[in-house]
Design an enzyme around this catalytic site. Structure first.
Site, PDB file in Angstrom:
ATOM      1  N   GLU A 113       0.761  -1.175   0.054  1.00  0.00           N
ATOM      2  CA  GLU A 113      -0.111   0.076  -0.105  1.00  0.00           C
ATOM      3  C   GLU A 113       0.944   1.171   0.207  1.00  0.00           C
ATOM      4  OE1 GLU A 113      -3.951  -1.649   2.118  1.00  0.00           O
ATOM      5  OE2 GLU A 113      -2.242  -1.006   3.413  1.00  0.00           O
ATOM      6  N   CYS A 126       3.282   8.656   1.295  1.00  0.00           N
ATOM      7  CA  CYS A 126       3.724   7.534   2.495  1.00  0.00           C
ATOM      8  C   CYS A 126       4.153   6.079   1.540  1.00  0.00           C
ATOM      9  CB  CYS A 126       2.805   7.163   3.494  1.00  0.00           C
ATOM     10  SG  CYS A 126       3.333   5.958   4.683  1.00  0.00           S
ATOM     11  N   CYS A 133       6.165  -6.957   7.534  1.00  0.00           N
ATOM     12  CA  CYS A 133       7.387  -6.723   8.391  1.00  0.00           C
ATOM     13  C   CYS A 133       7.611  -7.857   9.094  1.00  0.00           C
ATOM     14  CB  CYS A 133       6.823  -5.451   9.040  1.00  0.00           C
ATOM     15  SG  CYS A 133       8.293  -4.658   9.905  1.00  0.00           S
ATOM     16  N   CYS A 137       6.048  -5.364  16.006  1.00  0.00           N
ATOM     17  CA  CYS A 137       5.682  -4.064  17.064  1.00  0.00           C
ATOM     18  C   CYS A 137       4.352  -4.408  17.358  1.00  0.00           C
ATOM     19  CB  CYS A 137       5.916  -2.825  16.574  1.00  0.00           C
ATOM     20  SG  CYS A 137       7.734  -2.596  15.970  1.00  0.00           S
ATOM     21  N   CYS A 140       1.410  -2.463  16.118  1.00  0.00           N
ATOM     22  CA  CYS A 140       1.197  -2.161  14.589  1.00  0.00           C
ATOM     23  C   CYS A 140       0.625  -3.238  13.780  1.00  0.00           C
ATOM     24  CB  CYS A 140       2.641  -2.118  14.106  1.00  0.00           C
ATOM     25  SG  CYS A 140       2.923  -1.664  12.323  1.00  0.00           S
ATOM     26  N   CYS A 372      -1.327   5.612   9.848  1.00  0.00           N
ATOM     27  CA  CYS A 372      -0.234   4.885  10.381  1.00  0.00           C
ATOM     28  C   CYS A 372      -0.446   3.582  10.931  1.00  0.00           C
ATOM     29  CB  CYS A 372       0.603   5.609  11.269  1.00  0.00           C
ATOM     30  SG  CYS A 372       1.441   7.123  10.925  1.00  0.00           S
TER      31      CYS A 372
END
Ligand code: SAH
Ligand code: SF4
Length: 397
Positions: A113, A126, A133, A137, A140, A372
């Site tokens: 994205e 962004c 990933c 975290c 996230c 985010c």
């Protein structure tokens, strides 16, 4: 909100030249027989068409010889990553779900994205550096994706090209009709942040190559001071980033004590706060004019007390810093909540009194899950059962 699909997919048979670096373009030209002594000139011509003008067809390239154009047409395309879904938020934020072809037969295509956030005087794109990933975290959404692979430099640059295509920012293009676009003479995409999916410093070589292409003054020309790489704290790669890529740096700090940061950003166990801040102090080029941004996500009852705020300013003493307080963006299944507004204000006041501008980042595009940490492609996010339930719902709508 609107949905569109673009079926100009990068063809598996013909590779695309869009997104390649000068060196990679030269290699391709050599393969089709361009003599060595002409390579620089030919790369320069193609560069102008691909990155300055945003050409989508070789036939537009009027100063390239007919024979070379025909040869390129036969072997290559100028396709970008395929836009699978485009969503437009009420505030003008645009999110593109991009499809990358599968790497081997039978594999599902990858999805990444990119998000465009227009403001009155600037527009920030962004972009993602990896599919998923590996870092997990705890707050996230992206970290919960199972499948991970590095993006190529071309796939990273491709996100910028898609955004310029869709917004209409190439010379001569008609900008998309949207009252939220930045006003005035400035660029519609003036800034780039590596804050989408993935840990950019785990894909440093490709990220660096992409930055060189995006910032090249004869092409897209977004200066390195307008490009920010955000890291969760891959300490050994911070110095190389400053030295070799020369961009702005953002650190996802989120906690002022190692015990809490170990929980929120597990990479902290490998590179604890003290080491991370030492790397920031010696970041090449850091100065009051080139400050490091520290991101701090506001998690209710977790890291948002006045004591945390005081400890934060103490910790950053002596580092040319900006502090970015990010209201936590919730996602389905998370155990965290966003801090209350007065808690955020109190926190921000303490940071402000210590001499830092402490903008609280207004959540953008929440209605399309573009904020985010909310980025995660649908195919990964939903289990098969959930997907079926959704499809069933859509059919009865
Ligand atoms: N992997 C890099 C860059 C991508 S994440 C990094 O971690 O820095 C971009 C930013 O979004 C980081 O500061 C990250 O901590 C933050 N973020 C992640 N999930 C979030 C959420 N749910 N709400 C608010 N910010 C989040
Ligand atoms: Fe990865 Fe950044 Fe999300 Fe952590 S915050 S899981 S490093 S994308």
């Amino acid at each position: 909100m609107q949905f569109t699909a673009d079926h100009k997919a990068a063809s598996a048979a013909k590779p695309s030249l869009a997104g390649l670096s000068r060196a990679a373009l030269a290699e391709e030209l050599e393969k089709v027989g361009v003599p060595k002594n002409q390579l620089r000139m030919r790369v320069g011509q193609l560069w102008h068409w691909i990155y300055f003008r945003g050409a989508q067809n070789f036939s537009e390239m009027t100063n390239v010889s007919k024979e070379l154009r025909a040869l390129l047409e036969e072997r290559y395309t100028l396709a970008r990553p395929e836009v699978e879904v485009e969503q437009v938020s009420a505030d003008g934020t645009r999110k593109w779900l991009l499809r990358l072809p599968a790497d081997y037969p039978g594999e599902k295509p990858h999805e990444i994205e990119a998000v465009y956030i227009p403001e009155s005087d600037r527009g920030t794109l962004c972009i993602s550096s990896q599919v998923g990933c590996t870092l997990n975290c705890s707050f996230c959404h992206t970290g919960t994706m199972r499948l991970v692979r590095n993006l190529t430099a071309a796939e990273i640059v491709g996100q910028v090209m898609v955004a310029r295509d869709r917004i209409g920012e190439w010379p001569g293009a008609t900008p998309v009709a949207d009252k939220n676009l930045p006003k005035g003479e400035g660029r519609m995409i003036s800034n780039i942040v590596f804050m989408g999916m993935g840990e950019p410093l785990y894909n440093f070589e490709n990220v660096k190559e992409a930055i060189d292409t995006i910032s090249d003054g004869e092409g897209i020309s977004i200066g390195k001071r307008r490009i920010t790489v955000s890291t969760s704290g891959v300490v050994p790669m911070i110095e190389p980033l400053g030295r070799d890529a020369g961009t702005m740096l953002a650190i996802s700090l989120h906690a002022v004590r190692d015990d809490l940061r170990n929980e929120l950003v597990p990479l902290n166990k490998k590179y604890p706060i003290e080491e991370l801040l030492a790397a920031c102090r010696s970041y090449p080029g850091v100065s009051n004019a080139k400050r490091i941004t520290f991101e701090y996500v506001m998690l209710k009852g977790v890291n948002d007390s006045p004591e945390d705020a005081k400890a934060l300013v103490k910790l950053l003493k002596g580092i040319p810093a900006k502090i970015n307080l990010i209201p936590f963006n919730p996602w389905p299944g998370t155990k965290y909540e966003c801090s209350d507004w007065d808690t955020i204000e109190k926190f921000s006041e303490i940071v402000f009194r210590a001499g830092y501008a402490s903008p609280v980042r207004t959540p953008r595009g929440r209605d399309i899950l573009a904020a985010c940490g909310q980025l995660k492609s649908e195919t990964q996010k939903l289990s098969a059962r959930e997907r079926m339930a959704l499809r069933a719902m859509a059919m009865t709508d």
